[in-house]
Structures are given as structure tokens and as C-alpha cells.
Design a protein around this motif. Sequence first.
Motif, PDB file in Angstrom:
ATOM      1  N   VAL A   2      70.889  -5.472  12.142  1.00 51.38           N
ATOM      2  CA  VAL A   2      70.306  -6.810  12.108  1.00 51.38           C
ATOM      3  C   VAL A   2      70.460  -7.439  10.720  1.00 51.38           C
ATOM      4  CG1 VAL A   2      67.952  -6.098  11.540  1.00 51.38           C
ATOM      5  CG2 VAL A   2      68.334  -8.165  12.887  1.00 51.38           C
ATOM      6  N   ASN A   3      70.550  -6.626   9.694  1.00 56.16           N
ATOM      7  CA  ASN A   3      70.708  -7.141   8.337  1.00 56.16           C
ATOM      8  C   ASN A   3      72.111  -7.661   8.071  1.00 56.16           C
ATOM      9  OD1 ASN A   3      68.084  -6.343   7.865  1.00 56.16           O
ATOM     10  ND2 ASN A   3      68.674  -4.406   6.953  1.00 56.16           N
ATOM     11  N   TYR A   4      73.076  -7.332   8.908  1.00 51.40           N
ATOM     12  CA  TYR A   4      74.467  -7.707   8.682  1.00 51.40           C
ATOM     13  C   TYR A   4      74.987  -8.733   9.669  1.00 51.40           C
ATOM     14  CZ  TYR A   4      74.381  -3.802   5.545  1.00 51.40           C
ATOM     15  OH  TYR A   4      74.055  -2.962   4.514  1.00 51.40           O
ATOM     16  N   ARG A   5      74.260  -8.962  10.722  1.00 54.09           N
ATOM     17  CA  ARG A   5      74.721  -9.917  11.721  1.00 54.09           C
ATOM     18  C   ARG A   5      74.391 -11.332  11.281  1.00 54.09           C
ATOM     19  NH1 ARG A   5      73.295  -6.397  16.924  1.00 54.09           N
ATOM     20  NH2 ARG A   5      75.224  -5.205  16.924  1.00 54.09           N
ATOM     21  N   VAL A   6      75.362 -12.195  11.431  1.00 61.92           N
ATOM     22  CA  VAL A   6      75.176 -13.591  11.085  1.00 61.92           C
ATOM     23  C   VAL A   6      74.534 -14.289  12.267  1.00 61.92           C
ATOM     24  CG1 VAL A   6      76.364 -15.729  10.474  1.00 61.92           C
ATOM     25  CG2 VAL A   6      77.159 -13.565   9.557  1.00 61.92           C
ATOM     26  N   GLN A   7      73.472 -14.991  11.979  1.00 60.37           N
ATOM     27  CA  GLN A   7      72.786 -15.719  13.046  1.00 60.37           C
ATOM     28  C   GLN A   7      73.502 -17.040  13.287  1.00 60.37           C
ATOM     29  OE1 GLN A   7      70.287 -14.442  14.766  1.00 60.37           O
ATOM     30  NE2 GLN A   7      70.328 -12.605  13.503  1.00 60.37           N
ATOM     31  N   VAL A   8      74.135 -17.139  14.432  1.00 65.77           N
ATOM     32  CA  VAL A   8      74.841 -18.359  14.793  1.00 65.77           C
ATOM     33  C   VAL A   8      74.060 -19.021  15.909  1.00 65.77           C
ATOM     34  CG1 VAL A   8      76.989 -19.331  15.669  1.00 65.77           C
ATOM     35  CG2 VAL A   8      77.036 -17.313  14.197  1.00 65.77           C
ATOM     36  N   GLN A   9      73.646 -20.228  15.640  1.00 63.82           N
ATOM     37  CA  GLN A   9      72.910 -20.952  16.666  1.00 63.82           C
ATOM     38  C   GLN A   9      73.897 -21.821  17.434  1.00 63.82           C
ATOM     39  OE1 GLN A   9      69.848 -23.131  14.731  1.00 63.82           O
ATOM     40  NE2 GLN A   9      68.618 -21.333  14.289  1.00 63.82           N
ATOM     41  N   ALA A  10      74.017 -21.516  18.694  1.00 55.01           N
ATOM     42  CA  ALA A  10      74.922 -22.294  19.540  1.00 55.01           C
ATOM     43  C   ALA A  10      74.284 -23.652  19.816  1.00 55.01           C
ATOM     44  CB  ALA A  10      75.190 -21.558  20.835  1.00 55.01           C
ATOM     45  N   GLN A  11      75.063 -24.673  19.635  1.00 55.65           N
ATOM     46  CA  GLN A  11      74.556 -26.008  19.931  1.00 55.65           C
ATOM     47  C   GLN A  11      74.720 -26.257  21.418  1.00 55.65           C
ATOM     48  OE1 GLN A  11      76.444 -28.870  17.476  1.00 55.65           O
ATOM     49  NE2 GLN A  11      75.498 -28.101  15.613  1.00 55.65           N
ATOM     50  N   ARG A  12      73.625 -26.551  22.043  1.00 54.15           N
ATOM     51  CA  ARG A  12      73.641 -26.812  23.477  1.00 54.15           C
ATOM     52  C   ARG A  12      74.073 -28.252  23.721  1.00 54.15           C
ATOM     53  NH1 ARG A  12      67.774 -24.220  24.820  1.00 54.15           N
ATOM     54  NH2 ARG A  12      68.236 -22.187  23.962  1.00 54.15           N
ATOM     55  N   PRO A  13      74.896 -28.441  24.723  1.00 51.27           N
ATOM     56  CA  PRO A  13      75.263 -29.825  25.033  1.00 51.27           C
ATOM     57  C   PRO A  13      74.044 -30.575  25.558  1.00 51.27           C
ATOM     58  CG  PRO A  13      76.158 -28.323  26.651  1.00 51.27           C
ATOM     59  CD  PRO A  13      75.538 -27.488  25.579  1.00 51.27           C
ATOM     60  N   MET A  14      73.931 -31.801  25.138  1.00 54.43           N
ATOM     61  CA  MET A  14      72.796 -32.614  25.575  1.00 54.43           C
ATOM     62  C   MET A  14      73.002 -33.024  27.027  1.00 54.43           C
ATOM     63  SD  MET A  14      72.172 -34.907  22.203  1.00 54.43           S
ATOM     64  CE  MET A  14      70.768 -35.696  22.909  1.00 54.43           C
ATOM     65  N   THR A  15      71.938 -32.940  27.803  1.00 58.63           N
ATOM     66  CA  THR A  15      72.033 -33.340  29.203  1.00 58.63           C
ATOM     67  C   THR A  15      71.790 -34.835  29.359  1.00 58.63           C
ATOM     68  OG1 THR A  15      69.721 -32.761  29.518  1.00 58.63           O
ATOM     69  CG2 THR A  15      71.375 -31.092  30.069  1.00 58.63           C
ATOM     70  N   HIS A  16      71.165 -35.425  28.371  1.00 57.55           N
ATOM     71  CA  HIS A  16      70.933 -36.876  28.408  1.00 57.55           C
ATOM     72  C   HIS A  16      71.090 -37.391  26.986  1.00 57.55           C
ATOM     73  CE1 HIS A  16      66.998 -36.286  26.571  1.00 57.55           C
ATOM     74  NE2 HIS A  16      66.858 -35.266  27.385  1.00 57.55           N
TER      75      HIS A  16
END
Length: 100
Positions: free
Chosen positions: A77-91
Amino acid sequence: MARQRARTAQLRPLRRAEPAADGPPVALNSQVAEFEAGLICAKLIRHAGDIPETLAHLQIARNTLYDKLKKSGIRLVNYRVQVQAQRPMTHPARPLAQPE
């Protein structure tokens, strides 16, 4: 001959383990474990904690890697890069209503 010298130059260790001058000598297995842990950490950093990439670079089995991580106390967990996926907007975003 020059080719062999060039290859030998590439085989230098990452870090030279030297025993403490004022302490007892360090056992070989401890030095090897420390070296392996350093190498694993370097590869995890290089590949942002991606296990398949790290395994391919180290050329070891998955179980072997996990055993070495456990023995040396390395947490993925100390080495994994946290990538936040951008969710497509539904509206489409609506502007906030302005008070009158």
C-alpha cells in the motif's frame, strides 16, 4: 574483451553492505535479505506498486515476491499510486442558483 568489461561494469551491486566498525559482524543471510528488500523496494517505486511489472523486472514468481514482502515487512500500500478514475458525468453540471 571490451564487451566483457562493459558487461562486468553493469554487474556492480546496488549498495555495498559493510559490517559496522564497532559492532559484531553481520551474518550473510541478513545482508542478502537487506539487499533483496532494497531491490524490491526500488522496483516497486519504479513501477508504482504494479505487481506484474515488478515481477517481470525481478524475474521471480508471484509467491516468492509475496513471501519476501512478508519477511521484510514491506507493505504494498505504501508503493501503490492512488489513481482516481474520473467518472463520466451522466448529466451536465448545473450552475448553482444565485440568490436574488
